[in-house]
Design a protein around this motif. Structure first.
Motif, PDB file in Angstrom:
ATOM      1  N   LEU A 276      -1.538   1.867   9.896  1.00 23.43           N
ATOM      2  CA  LEU A 276      -1.466   1.546   8.465  1.00 23.43           C
ATOM      3  C   LEU A 276      -2.837   1.066   7.969  1.00 23.43           C
ATOM      4  CD1 LEU A 276       0.581   1.275   6.067  1.00 23.43           C
ATOM      5  CD2 LEU A 276       0.616  -1.157   6.611  1.00 23.43           C
ATOM      6  N   PRO A 277      -3.404   1.738   6.960  1.00 21.98           N
ATOM      7  CA  PRO A 277      -4.700   1.293   6.445  1.00 21.98           C
ATOM      8  C   PRO A 277      -4.610  -0.154   5.938  1.00 21.98           C
ATOM      9  CG  PRO A 277      -4.124   3.472   5.589  1.00 21.98           C
ATOM     10  CD  PRO A 277      -2.911   2.951   6.285  1.00 21.98           C
ATOM     11  N   PRO A 278      -5.656  -0.946   6.184  1.00 17.78           N
ATOM     12  CA  PRO A 278      -5.590  -2.381   5.879  1.00 17.78           C
ATOM     13  C   PRO A 278      -5.446  -2.701   4.389  1.00 17.78           C
ATOM     14  CG  PRO A 278      -7.772  -1.737   6.689  1.00 17.78           C
ATOM     15  CD  PRO A 278      -6.894  -0.568   6.866  1.00 17.78           C
ATOM     16  N   ASP A 279      -5.778  -1.736   3.516  1.00 22.85           N
ATOM     17  CA  ASP A 279      -5.616  -2.020   2.083  1.00 22.85           C
ATOM     18  C   ASP A 279      -4.189  -1.771   1.586  1.00 22.85           C
ATOM     19  OD1 ASP A 279      -5.858   0.692   2.454  1.00 22.85           O
ATOM     20  OD2 ASP A 279      -7.383   0.996   0.901  1.00 22.85           O
ATOM     21  N   LEU A 280      -3.273  -1.461   2.509  1.00 28.64           N
ATOM     22  CA  LEU A 280      -1.865  -1.329   2.102  1.00 28.64           C
ATOM     23  C   LEU A 280      -1.089  -2.557   2.574  1.00 28.64           C
ATOM     24  CD1 LEU A 280      -1.136   2.441   2.856  1.00 28.64           C
ATOM     25  CD2 LEU A 280      -1.139   1.331   0.609  1.00 28.64           C
ATOM     26  N   ASP A 281      -0.165  -2.993   1.731  1.00 31.64           N
ATOM     27  CA  ASP A 281       0.656  -4.160   2.049  1.00 31.64           C
ATOM     28  C   ASP A 281       1.913  -3.688   2.802  1.00 31.64           C
ATOM     29  OD1 ASP A 281       2.378  -6.287   2.060  1.00 31.64           O
ATOM     30  OD2 ASP A 281       2.108  -6.795  -0.066  1.00 31.64           O
ATOM     31  N   ARG A 282       1.986  -4.068   4.044  1.00 34.27           N
ATOM     32  CA  ARG A 282       3.092  -3.648   4.908  1.00 34.27           C
ATOM     33  C   ARG A 282       4.463  -4.030   4.334  1.00 34.27           C
ATOM     34  NH1 ARG A 282       3.093  -1.963   9.999  1.00 34.27           N
ATOM     35  NH2 ARG A 282       0.889  -2.399  10.265  1.00 34.27           N
ATOM     36  N   ASP A 283       4.510  -5.154   3.636  1.00 32.03           N
ATOM     37  CA  ASP A 283       5.794  -5.635   3.115  1.00 32.03           C
ATOM     38  C   ASP A 283       6.206  -4.940   1.820  1.00 32.03           C
ATOM     39  OD1 ASP A 283       5.908  -7.401   5.212  1.00 32.03           O
ATOM     40  OD2 ASP A 283       4.800  -8.951   4.100  1.00 32.03           O
ATOM     41  N   ARG A 284       5.301  -4.150   1.276  1.00 35.42           N
ATOM     42  CA  ARG A 284       5.668  -3.473   0.028  1.00 35.42           C
ATOM     43  C   ARG A 284       5.584  -1.956   0.153  1.00 35.42           C
ATOM     44  NH1 ARG A 284       1.784  -4.883  -3.259  1.00 35.42           N
ATOM     45  NH2 ARG A 284       2.705  -3.811  -5.012  1.00 35.42           N
ATOM     46  N   LEU A 285       5.843  -1.477   1.350  1.00 31.98           N
ATOM     47  CA  LEU A 285       5.860  -0.020   1.533  1.00 31.98           C
ATOM     48  C   LEU A 285       7.171   0.530   0.974  1.00 31.98           C
ATOM     49  CD1 LEU A 285       4.569   0.402   5.200  1.00 31.98           C
ATOM     50  CD2 LEU A 285       3.404   1.113   3.088  1.00 31.98           C
ATOM     51  N   PRO A 286       7.155   1.751   0.454  1.00 31.89           N
ATOM     52  CA  PRO A 286       8.430   2.356   0.042  1.00 31.89           C
ATOM     53  C   PRO A 286       9.346   2.490   1.264  1.00 31.89           C
ATOM     54  CG  PRO A 286       6.643   3.980   0.003  1.00 31.89           C
ATOM     55  CD  PRO A 286       6.011   2.644   0.262  1.00 31.89           C
ATOM     56  N   GLN A 287      10.612   2.257   1.063  1.00 28.45           N
ATOM     57  CA  GLN A 287      11.560   2.377   2.171  1.00 28.45           C
ATOM     58  C   GLN A 287      12.044   3.813   2.348  1.00 28.45           C
ATOM     59  OE1 GLN A 287      12.311  -0.371   4.368  1.00 28.45           O
ATOM     60  NE2 GLN A 287      10.379  -0.689   3.277  1.00 28.45           N
TER      61      GLN A 287
ATOM     62  N   LEU B 209       0.203   5.979  -1.673  1.00 25.04           N
ATOM     63  CA  LEU B 209       0.786   4.663  -1.398  1.00 25.04           C
ATOM     64  C   LEU B 209       0.009   3.547  -2.105  1.00 25.04           C
ATOM     65  CD1 LEU B 209       1.753   5.009   2.379  1.00 25.04           C
ATOM     66  CD2 LEU B 209       3.267   5.114   0.392  1.00 25.04           C
ATOM     67  N   ILE B 210      -1.308   3.687  -2.190  1.00 30.86           N
ATOM     68  CA  ILE B 210      -2.117   2.708  -2.929  1.00 30.86           C
ATOM     69  C   ILE B 210      -1.649   2.706  -4.388  1.00 30.86           C
ATOM     70  CG2 ILE B 210      -4.441   2.333  -3.926  1.00 30.86           C
ATOM     71  CD1 ILE B 210      -4.563   1.482  -1.136  1.00 30.86           C
ATOM     72  N   ASN B 211      -1.508   3.912  -4.931  1.00 34.26           N
ATOM     73  CA  ASN B 211      -1.072   4.044  -6.314  1.00 34.26           C
ATOM     74  C   ASN B 211       0.323   3.418  -6.492  1.00 34.26           C
ATOM     75  OD1 ASN B 211       0.368   5.601  -8.538  1.00 34.26           O
ATOM     76  ND2 ASN B 211      -1.772   6.126  -8.916  1.00 34.26           N
ATOM     77  N   TYR B 212       1.211   3.698  -5.560  1.00 37.14           N
ATOM     78  CA  TYR B 212       2.580   3.147  -5.604  1.00 37.14           C
ATOM     79  C   TYR B 212       2.552   1.614  -5.601  1.00 37.14           C
ATOM     80  CZ  TYR B 212       7.142   1.714  -3.821  1.00 37.14           C
ATOM     81  OH  TYR B 212       8.347   1.080  -3.634  1.00 37.14           O
TER      82      TYR B 212
END
Ligand code: IPE
Ligand code: IPE
Ligand code: MG
Length: 252
Positions: free
Chosen positions: A11-22, A236-239
């Motif tokens: 997972l790229p570090p600029d993505l928040d693991r807790d806010r990934l789409p399910q 995902l960044i956009n999301y």
């Protein structure tokens, strides 16, 4: 095939693991245009599109997205030239046969949604086998929409419910959103949080009409065979920048 940069294996570090789409749903569009740009027949685009899907499935697993649904063939796609339809049906069957072992090893739960009874019998057999073999796996939920149409799905749900009412198993008062959802092909799956469509078209083309009521929609100009981890990262960044209000007022 392009090699993905090593950094995108996790997972790229600029993505928040807790806010990934399910649940991510993809409208894999642009295979024909990809092939045309390269002076190749349309079917080459479909062939390359399979590699894209395989890597996206792995990427979802690597990054922690628990469910992926891919739109492979719509109820309207029967209207394409016979050779293309035939090629696609054979491709689906071939890929399923070839990949099942690996999907088992990777613990994938595979499911097909759509009017499956109208598919060629040999494809139906592979579909049934793949679903039966992987049903007790505990990894990513991978759903393939094949001969799928959102309107058709809703009509078949209405018929199933109506027939239960007719036979006295249900009363009209029992019908609610929850019960309705339980008669859709996607029963038991969480609704998509994010729908990605490649190749720039800003339409849903009869995909998951009920289920995407509150999904975030991301459209990229990139054609499906060129959609890679770096493109998924962008989506995902956009999301994660979206403010999902679900009809309420901002909660900050
Ligand atoms: C999507 O690519 C694949 C299927 C619908 C099966 P297309 O075949 O629609 O490609 P374009 O839109 O013609 O470029
Ligand atoms: C949607 O793409 C269906 C799939 C990706 C399987 P289409 O290419 O069929 O959609 P339209 O015709 O552009 O709306
Ligand atoms: Mg298309």
């Amino acid at each position: 095939m392009t090699v993905n940069p090593i950094s995108l294996l996790q997972l790229p570090p600029d993505l928040d693991r807790d806010r990934l789409p399910q649940h991510v749903a993809v409208i894999m569009d642009g295979n024909g245009r990809w092939a045309k740009q390269k002076g190749k027949p349309r079917i080459m685009g479909h062939q390359k599109g399979v590699d894209t899907l395989k890597d996206l499935l792995r990427c979802c697993r690597d990054w922690g997205v628990p469910a992926l649904t891919a739109y492979a063939f719509s109820t309207e796609n029967w209207g394409r030239p016979l050779e293309e339809v035939d090629f696609l049906m054979t491709l689906f069957e071939r890929v399923l046969r070839r990949e099942l072992k690996e999907m088992m090893a990777e613990n994938v739960v595979i499911r097909f949604v759509g009017n499956l009874a109208a598919l060629p019998p040999s494809l139906q057999q592979e579909i049934a086998r793949s679903m039966a073999d992987t049903q007790n796996n505990s990894g990513i939920q991978f759903t393939v929409a094949t001969n799928y149409g959102g309107r058709q799905e809703i009509v078949q749900a209405c018929k199933a419910i109506a027939s239960k009412v007719e036979q006295g198993y249900l009363r009209v008062e029992d019908i609610n959103e929850n019960l309705f959802e339980n008669h859709l092909y996607t029963q038991g799956l969480v609704n998509p949080d994010l729908v990605i469509r490649t190749s720039g078209e800003m339409r849903v083309s009869n995909f998951l009409l009920w289920q995407i009521a509150y999904a975030e929609i991301y459209v990229t100009e990139t054609l499906w065979p060129d959609f890679n981890r770096s493109e998924f990262h962008k989506a995902l960044i956009n999301y994660q920048q979206r403010d999902r209000r679900f009809g309420k007022v901002k909660n900050k």
